[in-house]
Structure formats: structure tokens, C-alpha cells
Design an enzyme around this catalytic site. Structure first.
Site, short mmCIF file in Angstrom:
data_model
loop_
_atom_site.label_atom_id
_atom_site.label_comp_id
_atom_site.label_asym_id
_atom_site.label_seq_id
_atom_site.Cartn_x
_atom_site.Cartn_y
_atom_site.Cartn_z
N LYS A 87 1.40 4.40 -2.73
CA LYS A 87 1.32 5.83 -2.44
C LYS A 87 2.60 6.54 -2.92
O LYS A 87 2.53 7.66 -3.44
CB LYS A 87 1.10 6.06 -0.95
CG LYS A 87 -0.28 5.63 -0.49
CD LYS A 87 -1.35 6.46 -1.19
CE LYS A 87 -2.75 5.99 -0.93
NZ LYS A 87 -3.77 6.81 -1.60
N TYR A 138 0.86 -1.20 0.00
CA TYR A 138 0.00 0.00 0.00
C TYR A 138 0.89 1.25 0.00
O TYR A 138 0.67 2.19 -0.78
CB TYR A 138 -0.91 -0.04 1.22
CG TYR A 138 -1.54 1.28 1.58
CD1 TYR A 138 -2.56 1.82 0.80
CD2 TYR A 138 -1.11 1.98 2.72
CE1 TYR A 138 -3.14 3.04 1.14
CE2 TYR A 138 -1.68 3.18 3.08
CZ TYR A 138 -2.70 3.72 2.28
OH TYR A 138 -3.26 4.92 2.62
N1 LIG Z 1 -8.08 7.75 6.71
C1 LIG Z 1 -6.78 7.93 6.92
O1 LIG Z 1 -6.34 8.08 8.09
C2 LIG Z 1 -5.81 7.97 5.78
C3 LIG Z 1 -6.23 7.94 4.46
N2 LIG Z 1 -5.30 8.04 3.43
C4 LIG Z 1 -5.72 8.02 2.04
O2 LIG Z 1 -6.82 8.89 1.87
C5 LIG Z 1 -7.71 8.36 0.89
C6 LIG Z 1 -9.11 8.24 1.48
O3 LIG Z 1 -9.03 7.35 2.58
P1 LIG Z 1 -10.31 7.02 3.47
O4 LIG Z 1 -11.34 8.05 3.26
O5 LIG Z 1 -9.81 6.74 4.83
O6 LIG Z 1 -10.74 5.65 2.82
P2 LIG Z 1 -12.23 5.11 2.59
O7 LIG Z 1 -12.13 3.68 2.22
O8 LIG Z 1 -13.11 5.52 3.71
O9 LIG Z 1 -12.64 5.95 1.28
C7 LIG Z 1 -12.11 5.66 0.02
C8 LIG Z 1 -13.22 5.84 -0.99
O10 LIG Z 1 -12.69 5.59 -2.28
C9 LIG Z 1 -13.62 4.82 -3.01
N3 LIG Z 1 -12.89 4.03 -3.99
C10 LIG Z 1 -11.95 3.07 -3.76
N4 LIG Z 1 -11.52 2.56 -4.93
C11 LIG Z 1 -12.20 3.22 -5.89
C12 LIG Z 1 -12.20 3.11 -7.31
N5 LIG Z 1 -11.44 2.22 -7.97
N6 LIG Z 1 -13.02 3.94 -8.01
C13 LIG Z 1 -13.83 4.83 -7.36
N7 LIG Z 1 -13.89 4.95 -6.03
C14 LIG Z 1 -13.07 4.14 -5.31
C15 LIG Z 1 -14.32 3.93 -1.98
O11 LIG Z 1 -15.60 3.53 -2.45
C16 LIG Z 1 -14.39 4.85 -0.77
O12 LIG Z 1 -15.61 5.56 -0.70
C17 LIG Z 1 -7.12 7.02 0.45
O13 LIG Z 1 -6.42 7.22 -0.76
C18 LIG Z 1 -6.18 6.66 1.57
O14 LIG Z 1 -5.12 5.86 1.11
C19 LIG Z 1 -3.96 8.16 3.69
C20 LIG Z 1 -3.50 8.16 4.98
C21 LIG Z 1 -4.38 8.08 6.12
O1 LIG Z 2 -2.66 5.32 5.19
C1 LIG Z 2 -3.35 5.03 6.16
O2 LIG Z 2 -2.84 5.27 7.41
C2 LIG Z 2 -3.71 5.30 8.56
C3 LIG Z 2 -2.79 5.16 9.78
O3 LIG Z 2 -2.08 3.95 9.69
P1 LIG Z 2 -2.08 2.86 10.86
O4 LIG Z 2 -1.24 1.73 10.34
O5 LIG Z 2 -1.46 3.54 12.04
O6 LIG Z 2 -3.53 2.52 11.14
C4 LIG Z 2 -4.73 4.18 8.47
O7 LIG Z 2 -5.59 4.21 9.59
C5 LIG Z 2 -5.52 4.38 7.18
O8 LIG Z 2 -6.51 3.38 7.02
C6 LIG Z 2 -4.57 4.24 6.00
O9 LIG Z 2 -5.25 4.56 4.81
#
Ligand SMILES: NC(=O)C1=CN([C@@H]2O[C@H](COP(=O)(O)OP(=O)(O)OC[C@H]3O[C@@H](n4cnc5c(N)ncnc54)[C@H](O)[C@@H]3O)[C@@H](O)[C@H]2O)C=CC1
Ligand SMILES: O=C1O[C@H](COP(=O)(O)O)[C@@H](O)[C@H](O)[C@H]1O
Length: 247
Positions: A150, A146
Site C-alpha cells: 500500500k 501488505y
Molecule cells: N475493507 C477494509 O476495511 C479495507 C480495505 N482496504 C483496501 O480497499 C480495497 C478493497 O478492499 P475490500 O473491498 O475490503 O476487499 P475485497 O477482497 O472484498 O475486494 C477486493 C476486490 O478486488 C478484486 N481483485 C483482487 N485482485 C484483483 C485483480 N488482480 N484483478 C481484478 N480484480 C481483483 C477481488 O475479486 C475483489 O472483488 C483493497 O485494495 C484493500 O486493500 C484498505 C483498508 C481497509
Molecule cells: O487494510 C485492511 O485493514 C482492515 C483493518 O485491519 P485489521 O488488521 O484491524 O483487521 C482489514 O480488516 C482489511 O481486510 C484490510 O484490507
């Protein structure tokens, strides 16, 4: 006139944090492969991020793209991150160039640099007294596939900026948690990003002028090992939260 912004991955957690505070700030177009389950601002496009034509159409008349869609699981398998995160992100950048979008804000992750958290440095680096800081100029050191995806997204952004003059910012998001920092998890407290700081940070990414940047997306935590200097300098990011205030 308000800028028009395409938000991919709008149905997810980061999308909800962004829309929670910024619903009225922009003319939103939202894209996700999952249809919305609640009332959201703007037009909603149900599409997969790897569908070139659908993504190009979704960018018609759009100024800025905030690209969140992808598989967020640190344990996600290669097949998924290759399709959703790497191919999906390339599709977004290519469509942005073809449709005349000015700026792309890319949701990168702490997992792109997780391997700096070596056995020698941890757990001290998660504690307030420790002065170790990553500042965004370091090379990626992913902890999992993953994180590799990124890092690839960041590199795609670099390429589309250098070759096509697109403004790009990669935000290495920490740990977004609603209401309070993660409990009994020092690493998570060090990289906590509150919902309101998340919305403010993405707002600044939409508004500010830059060429290519990498910044860290965390609150102003006493425990932090990610520098906020670049985000402050380039974006005027002024976080209001600190996980220490929830001890
Ligand atoms: N939540 C966190 O703490 C962190 C999130 N991120 C990044 O931020 C972004 C959003 O993360 P979250 O909101 O937590 O994840 P999430 O899983 O809640 O939201 C991701 C959204 O993207 C949509 N999605 C996934 N694949 C898709 C595709 N092929 N086509 C269209 N839609 C698609 C899903 O349906 C979902 O609604 C991700 O790229 C994640 O890697 C990065 C670091 C930390
Ligand atoms: O990139 C992401 O990082 C957060 C934090 O990582 P963690 O290993 O401390 O949980 C993660 O919660 C999130 O799902 C992921 O997209």
C-alpha cells in the site's frame, strides 16, 4: 452530465459500500476479476487488473478511476501483493495517463502506517483521552508486506502525479464494517469506517479538486488516532458516524 467513473474491485466490500449509496450518482463502469453475483449499476468488465490492454480498454471515455482491486489481507504473501497490489496499481496509473483520465482515487490502508502503534503507545492511543494523531504527512511505517504494497501504491501515485500531472488521492482506509463497529476490538473501533461514511468519502474524492493528497478514511470516532483534518479541508468530508455511539 454525470461523470463517468471506473470502479476496480467493484465486487468487494468497499465496492459494495460505495455502490450502495452512489449507484445513481455516476455513470459507472465496474471492473473485477470475479463476475458479479447480483445486479449492479453500469457496464461490468471481467478482467485482471494486471492486464494492461484490458485495463486501458476499460478506461476508454472515463473521467475518474476509483482503484480498489487488490489483495486486502494483512497476512497476504509477497507473491500476491507484488502482483495484485503493486503491479496492478502501476498498471492502473499507467493506463490512466495513456487514456487521459483526470483523477485516480487509490485505496490505501491503515497497514501502511501500522508500526506507529508501538508497545509504548498502545493500547492508550486507541482510547478517547489519548491525543496522539497521525495526519497523513508522516512517512509510511508498514506492519506487514501488505502494508508495504500500500505504501508502494501511494508512492506510485506520487510519481504519476509529479511526472504526468494526474490528480491522485490515496485514502488510508481504516476498518470498514457494515452496521456497527467491530466488537471487543479497540483498534478496530478507533479506525471504524461506516458504510455511509465510506460512500460519502469516495463521493467527495471523485468530486473534489486536488493535486496529490493522502487522507485517512475513518468515521468521526471518539477513539480516533488518525486526523480527519486534511479530508475535511481538501474534500469537505463530513462523516456522520462515531463508533462511540455503538458502545
Ligand atoms: N475493507 C477494509 O476495511 C479495507 C480495505 N482496504 C483496501 O480497499 C480495497 C478493497 O478492499 P475490500 O473491498 O475490503 O476487499 P475485497 O477482497 O472484498 O475486494 C477486493 C476486490 O478486488 C478484486 N481483485 C483482487 N485482485 C484483483 C485483480 N488482480 N484483478 C481484478 N480484480 C481483483 C477481488 O475479486 C475483489 O472483488 C483493497 O485494495 C484493500 O486493500 C484498505 C483498508 C481497509
Ligand atoms: O487494510 C485492511 O485493514 C482492515 C483493518 O485491519 P485489521 O488488521 O484491524 O483487521 C482489514 O480488516 C482489511 O481486510 C484490510 O484490507
Amino acid at each position: 452530465m454525470a461523470q463517468s467513473v471506473l470502479l476496480t474491485g467493484a465486487s468487494g466490500r468497499v465496492g459494495q459500500a460505495v455502490l450502495g449509496d452512489l449507484a445513481d450518482a455516476y455513470e459507472w463502469r465496474l471492473l473485477d476479476r470475479d463476475p458479479p453475483t447480483e445486479d449492479l449499476p453500469g457496464e461490468f468488465v471481467v478482467a485482471d487488473i494486471t492486464d494492461d490492454e484490458a485495463v486501458r480498454e476499460a478506461m476508454d471515455e472515463i473521467d475518474v478511476v476509483v482503484h480498489l482491486a487488490g489483495d486486502p489481507r494483512p497476512e497476504a504473501p509477497w507473491s500476491s501483493v507484488l502482483t495484485n497490489n503493486i503491479d496492478g496499481t502501476r498498471t492502473v496509473y499507467q493506463a490512466a495517463v495513456e487514456t487521459g483520465v483526470e483523477k485516480v482515487v487509490f485505496a490505501s490502508s491503515n497497514h501502511a502506517v501500522g508500526a506507529y502503534e508501538t508497545d509504548e503507545r498502545t493500547p492508550d492511543m486507541y482510547r478517547p483521552h489519548d491525543e496522539f494523531l497521525l495526519d497523513g504527512t508522516e512517512l509510511p511505517r508498514p506492519t506487514n508486506l501488505y502494508g508495504v504494497s500500500k505504501a508502494a501504491g501511494e508512492t506510485l501515485g506520487r510519481y504519476y502525479h509529479d511526472e504526468h500531472d494526474l490528480s491522485v488521492i490515496s485514502v488510508r482506509i481504516g476498518n470498514l464494517t457494515e452496521g456497527h463497529p467491530p466488537i471487543d476490538y479497540e483498534r478496530g473501533q478507533a479506525m471504524w469506517l461506516s458504510y455511509r461514511d465510506c460512500a460519502h468519502l469516495f463521493d467527495r474524492c471523485i468530486q473534489a479538486d486536488y493535486g496529490y493528497e493522502i487522507v485517512y478514511g475513518i468515521s468521526d470516532n471518539d477513539r480516533k488516532y488518525y486526523s480527519l483534518e486534511r479530508a475535511q479541508e481538501v474534500l469537505d468530508y463530513e462523516p456522520q458516524d462515531n463508533s462511540a455511539e455503538h458502545d
